[in-house]
Design a protein around this motif. Structure first.
Motif, PDB file in Angstrom:
ATOM      1  N   PHE A 520      31.409  45.463  27.918  1.00  0.00           N
ATOM      2  CA  PHE A 520      31.823  46.521  28.830  1.00  0.00           C
ATOM      3  C   PHE A 520      30.624  47.275  29.396  1.00  0.00           C
ATOM      4  CE2 PHE A 520      33.021  50.929  29.717  1.00  0.00           C
ATOM      5  CZ  PHE A 520      34.051  50.726  30.626  1.00  0.00           C
ATOM      6  N   LYS A 521      29.603  47.510  28.561  1.00  0.00           N
ATOM      7  CA  LYS A 521      28.434  48.274  28.995  1.00  0.00           C
ATOM      8  C   LYS A 521      27.564  47.504  29.982  1.00  0.00           C
ATOM      9  CE  LYS A 521      25.532  46.747  25.143  1.00  0.00           C
ATOM     10  NZ  LYS A 521      24.689  47.171  23.997  1.00  0.00           N
ATOM     11  N   ASP A 522      27.814  46.194  30.126  1.00  0.00           N
ATOM     12  CA  ASP A 522      26.990  45.350  31.004  1.00  0.00           C
ATOM     13  C   ASP A 522      27.628  45.109  32.369  1.00  0.00           C
ATOM     14  OD1 ASP A 522      25.133  45.033  28.941  1.00  0.00           O
ATOM     15  OD2 ASP A 522      26.258  43.354  28.095  1.00  0.00           O
ATOM     16  N   GLN A 523      28.619  45.912  32.744  1.00  0.00           N
ATOM     17  CA  GLN A 523      29.363  45.618  33.970  1.00  0.00           C
ATOM     18  C   GLN A 523      28.523  45.742  35.238  1.00  0.00           C
ATOM     19  OE1 GLN A 523      33.081  47.726  34.103  1.00  0.00           O
ATOM     20  NE2 GLN A 523      33.984  46.487  32.485  1.00  0.00           N
ATOM     21  N   ASP A 524      27.346  46.368  35.141  1.00  0.00           N
ATOM     22  CA  ASP A 524      26.449  46.407  36.301  1.00  0.00           C
ATOM     23  C   ASP A 524      25.983  45.008  36.693  1.00  0.00           C
ATOM     24  OD1 ASP A 524      26.666  49.104  36.467  1.00  0.00           O
ATOM     25  OD2 ASP A 524      24.738  49.558  35.530  1.00  0.00           O
ATOM     26  N   LEU A 525      26.119  44.051  35.781  1.00  0.00           N
ATOM     27  CA  LEU A 525      25.730  42.675  36.093  1.00  0.00           C
ATOM     28  C   LEU A 525      26.542  42.113  37.256  1.00  0.00           C
ATOM     29  CD1 LEU A 525      25.305  41.111  32.523  1.00  0.00           C
ATOM     30  CD2 LEU A 525      23.499  41.673  34.156  1.00  0.00           C
ATOM     31  N   GLU A 578      35.863  35.733  41.690  1.00  0.00           N
ATOM     32  CA  GLU A 578      35.673  35.428  40.273  1.00  0.00           C
ATOM     33  C   GLU A 578      34.844  36.484  39.547  1.00  0.00           C
ATOM     34  OE1 GLU A 578      34.298  31.819  37.280  1.00  0.00           O
ATOM     35  OE2 GLU A 578      33.876  31.655  39.428  1.00  0.00           O
ATOM     36  N   PRO A 579      33.650  36.895  40.044  1.00  0.00           N
ATOM     37  CA  PRO A 579      32.913  37.933  39.297  1.00  0.00           C
ATOM     38  C   PRO A 579      33.678  39.244  39.195  1.00  0.00           C
ATOM     39  CG  PRO A 579      31.879  37.510  41.429  1.00  0.00           C
ATOM     40  CD  PRO A 579      32.877  36.428  41.217  1.00  0.00           C
ATOM     41  N   ASN A 580      34.422  39.600  40.259  1.00  0.00           N
ATOM     42  CA  ASN A 580      35.191  40.843  40.211  1.00  0.00           C
ATOM     43  C   ASN A 580      36.371  40.752  39.259  1.00  0.00           C
ATOM     44  OD1 ASN A 580      34.213  43.041  42.211  1.00  0.00           O
ATOM     45  ND2 ASN A 580      33.995  41.139  43.363  1.00  0.00           N
ATOM     46  N   ALA A 581      36.856  39.528  39.014  1.00  0.00           N
ATOM     47  CA  ALA A 581      37.966  39.356  38.071  1.00  0.00           C
ATOM     48  C   ALA A 581      37.580  39.838  36.681  1.00  0.00           C
ATOM     49  CB  ALA A 581      38.393  37.891  38.031  1.00  0.00           C
ATOM     50  N   TYR A 582      36.317  39.701  36.335  1.00  0.00           N
ATOM     51  CA  TYR A 582      35.872  40.084  34.993  1.00  0.00           C
ATOM     52  C   TYR A 582      35.639  41.585  34.854  1.00  0.00           C
ATOM     53  CZ  TYR A 582      35.619  35.196  33.828  1.00  0.00           C
ATOM     54  OH  TYR A 582      35.974  33.887  33.565  1.00  0.00           O
ATOM     55  N   LEU A 583      35.955  42.330  35.906  1.00  0.00           N
ATOM     56  CA  LEU A 583      35.973  43.786  35.813  1.00  0.00           C
ATOM     57  C   LEU A 583      37.374  44.316  35.518  1.00  0.00           C
ATOM     58  CD1 LEU A 583      33.662  44.817  38.825  1.00  0.00           C
ATOM     59  CD2 LEU A 583      33.088  44.819  36.389  1.00  0.00           C
ATOM     60  N   ALA A 584      38.370  43.411  35.478  1.00  0.00           N
ATOM     61  CA  ALA A 584      39.753  43.815  35.225  1.00  0.00           C
ATOM     62  C   ALA A 584      39.884  44.451  33.842  1.00  0.00           C
ATOM     63  CB  ALA A 584      40.678  42.614  35.349  1.00  0.00           C
ATOM     64  N   ASP A 585      40.869  45.339  33.712  1.00  0.00           N
ATOM     65  CA  ASP A 585      41.056  46.058  32.448  1.00  0.00           C
ATOM     66  C   ASP A 585      41.720  45.198  31.377  1.00  0.00           C
ATOM     67  OD1 ASP A 585      39.905  48.347  33.453  1.00  0.00           O
ATOM     68  OD2 ASP A 585      41.798  49.111  34.248  1.00  0.00           O
ATOM     69  N   THR A 586      42.493  44.197  31.799  1.00  0.00           N
ATOM     70  CA  THR A 586      43.201  43.360  30.824  1.00  0.00           C
ATOM     71  C   THR A 586      42.973  41.888  31.137  1.00  0.00           C
ATOM     72  OG1 THR A 586      45.243  43.209  32.113  1.00  0.00           O
ATOM     73  CG2 THR A 586      45.001  45.127  30.641  1.00  0.00           C
ATOM     74  N   ILE A 587      43.165  41.070  30.129  1.00  0.00           N
ATOM     75  CA  ILE A 587      43.038  39.621  30.325  1.00  0.00           C
ATOM     76  C   ILE A 587      44.099  39.135  31.297  1.00  0.00           C
ATOM     77  CG2 ILE A 587      43.227  37.383  29.151  1.00  0.00           C
ATOM     78  CD1 ILE A 587      42.052  38.685  26.677  1.00  0.00           C
ATOM     79  N   TYR A 588      45.301  39.720  31.222  1.00  0.00           N
ATOM     80  CA  TYR A 588      46.386  39.324  32.125  1.00  0.00           C
ATOM     81  C   TYR A 588      45.972  39.520  33.590  1.00  0.00           C
ATOM     82  CZ  TYR A 588      50.798  39.696  34.688  1.00  0.00           C
ATOM     83  OH  TYR A 588      51.805  39.552  35.612  1.00  0.00           O
ATOM     84  N   GLU A 589      45.411  40.705  33.893  1.00  0.00           N
ATOM     85  CA  GLU A 589      44.978  40.985  35.270  1.00  0.00           C
ATOM     86  C   GLU A 589      43.830  40.066  35.680  1.00  0.00           C
ATOM     87  OE1 GLU A 589      45.945  45.743  35.673  1.00  0.00           O
ATOM     88  OE2 GLU A 589      44.132  45.110  34.619  1.00  0.00           O
ATOM     89  N   LEU A 669      49.876  45.127  41.360  1.00  0.00           N
ATOM     90  CA  LEU A 669      48.930  46.133  40.883  1.00  0.00           C
ATOM     91  C   LEU A 669      47.488  45.690  41.106  1.00  0.00           C
ATOM     92  CD1 LEU A 669      50.692  47.207  37.558  1.00  0.00           C
ATOM     93  CD2 LEU A 669      50.727  48.369  39.766  1.00  0.00           C
ATOM     94  N   ILE A 670      47.269  44.387  40.968  1.00  0.00           N
ATOM     95  CA  ILE A 670      45.921  43.866  41.175  1.00  0.00           C
ATOM     96  C   ILE A 670      45.478  44.111  42.617  1.00  0.00           C
ATOM     97  CG2 ILE A 670      44.459  41.822  41.004  1.00  0.00           C
ATOM     98  CD1 ILE A 670      45.624  42.832  38.377  1.00  0.00           C
ATOM     99  N   TRP A 671      46.400  43.918  43.551  1.00  0.00           N
ATOM    100  CA  TRP A 671      46.087  44.134  44.964  1.00  0.00           C
ATOM    101  C   TRP A 671      45.674  45.583  45.209  1.00  0.00           C
ATOM    102  CZ3 TRP A 671      44.363  42.819  49.326  1.00  0.00           C
ATOM    103  CH2 TRP A 671      44.691  43.488  50.493  1.00  0.00           C
ATOM    104  N   GLU A 672      46.447  46.526  44.667  1.00  0.00           N
ATOM    105  CA  GLU A 672      46.115  47.930  44.866  1.00  0.00           C
ATOM    106  C   GLU A 672      44.784  48.280  44.214  1.00  0.00           C
ATOM    107  OE1 GLU A 672      49.107  48.378  47.306  1.00  0.00           O
ATOM    108  OE2 GLU A 672      47.692  49.958  46.807  1.00  0.00           O
TER     109      GLU A 672
END
Length: 676
Positions: A520-525, A578-589, A669-672
């Protein structure tokens, strides 16, 4: 209209030069060796035959001595001369040098003079043997009146001529008829137009706007960052007696230091100030009401004893100011020509580089590492300064003036450079890069070549990186570029890598594997990855587009390049999902976004194929029209217009479809969240 030059009797102007039959070499020997370039002191006041634009701008282009910038004049009637008139304003012209762009050449010039602009002009010189590609010099030897008229005859191309060299050599003078005297040299006057800016405080020095403080306009010079800022001025042969500075509101500093040096680089000013000025800003602490009492204009009187021996370069250093940015509205210099310059003084660059008499650079340089800097480069295109290369964004770049041979000379600053990266702006493809080294910045020969890469056209995206540890680097390196496909060169980045504090550290390339395993702390990547991805994709698209434009439409290589170009453009619509997907709060999202990416990718492939199909159809329709002629030019233009109008509509429609995936019921919700 101006009257034609009047032929006069020999005794009308007994000392006038009525013809010049000597060769250019002979003339060069006869020019007064004490004459200076006074072109900037002269003003164009009239023209006959100026094709377009303002005459002041045309005169500036002619005086630039750049092949592809010129003053274009024409008259289809070859019996009529085209001409221009300059007001000498009392300055004395020793020689006039003129050159023409080879494609619009003329063989004859006629020079005449008059006391009034609209008066009768008396012929004083002519030249009728000017060859293509050569410059012609006529000697006037100060034997002229206030106005000088240059008429051009025997124009070779449909009555057109393009003046790309125009230089007046002579002497400044407040009166007419005589050359500058020793008394004139000592007279104090405003010399702002003779002073040039050499450098400003880095890294925020902006070559394009730092000159604003010397101009008569409303623009300002901005020196950003830090608690102090500075500008180095080249004062030529003038001793400065007074400096008048007008600051922007809230930018008046408490301290201004005035320093003098024989040489220009910043490290040579690590000396006590010749004069320290304390400005009255006591009311500034009271806020807006206090600032209204602070004077914005300050006159700084420079004591004559500061010039114990002539010093060409002056530094103004500003300290203790309240603003984040130092903004200067105007700087005016007043002084006189120095009488302390020895006749054999070669001035200053030779001294700085190590003069012929064996002067040692160590006198100005103690050998310790310092910030490396560009000390010389070929002329820049307007608005494309060398400072652009230090900006993080790749769309900023330095561009060499069109038609010039590009080079950049760097003072390494005593740093142990291990590697160098030279990256061009991808659109301006070139083939050969040469890097050489020398102990003198402006040496005309003797440069040791350490890198010569003839495959730069394959490295336009990432640039060329070279290991320099195997070479014995000297004080300076010169970077040169050759074999441009578009006759234009643009550099976006130069980096020097090493372990010192003034050198860059090698940046680690972020990969998708880093994103997938980040905490989580590496999200600037993610931001770092998308930034480098965008740079690469934009550079790829630009490079493919340049190559495609040089291919024969519908050929096999053109088809392959067009296909790659369409696919590269469409990749930008899904590659960031794809890189933005890994900023999602849950695995489902996250998984919903990755599924959406696959849908996007499939649609982008379909759109790329459709764009290629439509563009091929357009090229076939144009090819069916045959060679461009007066009769079918309108039809070909209509085909291109139809495609130009259709393309954005088609692209917008597909973009809407591609991003509408986020509105899928599976992931509203993902769209919003994505929009936010």
């Amino acid at each position: 209209p101006e009257p034609e030059p009047v032929a006069t009797k020999a005794d009308a102007m007994p000392e006038a030069i009525t013809s010049v039959a000597t060769t250019a070499e002979d003339e060069q020997e006869e020019e007064d060796e004490n004459a200076e370039d006074i072109s900037l002191l002269m003003k164009i006041v009239a023209t006959q035959g100026l094709q377009d634009g303002e005459m002041e701008d045309a005169a500036r282009k002619a005086a630039s001595s750049t092949e592809y910038e010129f003053m274009q004049l024409f008259d289809f009637d070859q019996n009529n001369d085209v001409w221009f008139v300059y007001d000498t304003a009392g300055h004395q012209v020793d020689s006039l040098t003129i050159g023409f762009y080879s494609a619009m050449h003329a063989t004859e010039i006629k020079v005449s003079t008059a006391t009034e602009q609209a008066g009768d002009y008396t012929a004083i010189a002519d030249r009728s043997d000017i060859k293509q590609g050569e410059k012609a010099t006529v000697l006037l030897k100060s034997k002229h009146e206030r106005f000088i008229k240059v008429a051009i005859a025997n124009r070779l191309v449909s009555g057109m001529v393009a003046v790309n060299v125009l230089k007046f050599g002579g002497f400044e003078n407040s009166g007419g008829g005589t050359q500058s005297t020793a008394a004139d040299a000592g007279a104090s006057k405003e010399v702002t137009d003779r002073v040039k800016i050499y450098q400003g405080s880095t890294p925020s020095f902006k070559e394009a706007d730092v000159y604003n403080c010397l101009k008569n306009n409303d623009d300002v010079t901005t020196l950003e960052r830090g608690l102090s800022s500075w500008i180095i001025f080249d004062c030529k042969r003038y001793e400065i007696e007074r400096v008048q500075i007008t600051f922007e509101p809230y930018c008046v500093p408490q301290i201004v230091n005035f320093k003098l040096s024989d040489v220009a680089p910043r490290y040579s000013f690590k000396i006590p100030a010749a004069k320290k000025f304390s400005l009255d800003t006591v009311y500034a602490a009271q806020g807006d009401a206090g600032w209204s009492k602070v004077s914005l204009t300050h006159d700084l009187e420079i004591p004559r004893e500061c010039y114990t021996g002539f010093k060409r370069y002056a530094l103004l250093q500003f300290g203790r100011y309240y603003a984040d940015e130092m903004k200067i509205r105007r700087i005016r210099f007043y002084g006189h020509k120095s009488t302390q310059i020895a006749d054999d003084d070669e001035q200053f660059q030779e001294r700085f580089d190590g003069a012929a008499d064996g002067a040692d650079d160590a006198k100005q340089d103690d050998g310790s590492p310092r910030q490396w800097e560009v000390v010389d480069h070929s002329a820049s295109m307007a608005g494309m300064p060398i400072a652009n290369m230090w900006k993080a964004e790749d769309h900023f770049f330095w561009m060499c003036q069109y038609g010039s041979q590009p080079f950049i000379t760097i003072d390494l600053g005593n740093n142990a450079v291990q590697k160098i990266l030279v990256k061009a702006f991808a659109t301006y493809v070139y083939k050969t890069l040469k890097i050489s080294t020398h102990d003198k910045a402006k040496a005309k020969g003797g440069w040791t070549v350490i890198v010569e890469d003839s495959a730069m056209d394959t490295k336009m995206t990432d640039g060329g990186e070279y290991d320099l540890t195997q070479f014995a680097l000297k004080k300076f390196i010169k970077i040169e570029m050759f074999d441009a496909q578009m006759s234009m060169y643009g550099l976006s980045t130069i980096k020097l890598y090493g372990d010192g504090p003034f050198l860059d550290k090698k940046e680690r390339v972020v990969t998708m594997d880093d994103i997938r395993t980040m905490k989580f702390k590496d999200q600037d990547l993610v931001q770092a990855y998308t930034a480098q991805l965008q740079k690469k994709q934009v550079a790829d698209i630009q490079q493919i587009a340049v190559k495609t434009s040089q291919m024969t439409a519908l050929s096999d290589e053109w088809m392959a390049a067009k296909k790659a170009w369409c696919e590269a453009e469409m990749r930008m619509l899904w590659a960031y999902t794809e890189p933005n997907a890994y900023l999602a709060d849950t695995i489902y999202e996250r998984d919903l976004m990755l599924q959406a990416m696959e849908k996007q990718k499939s649609m982008c492939d379909e759109l790329a194929a459709l764009k290629l199909e439509k563009e091929v159809a357009m090229e076939k329709a144009i090819a069916a029209c045959g060679p461009v002629t007066a009769s079918n030019a309108e039809k070909i233009g209509a085909i291109r217009t139809e495609w130009a109008e259709y393309l954005p509509k088609m692209t917008e429609e597909w973009h809407t479809k591609i991003f509408a995936i986020w509105r899928d019921p599976q992931g509203p919700l993902i769209w919003e969240e994505f929009k936010r």
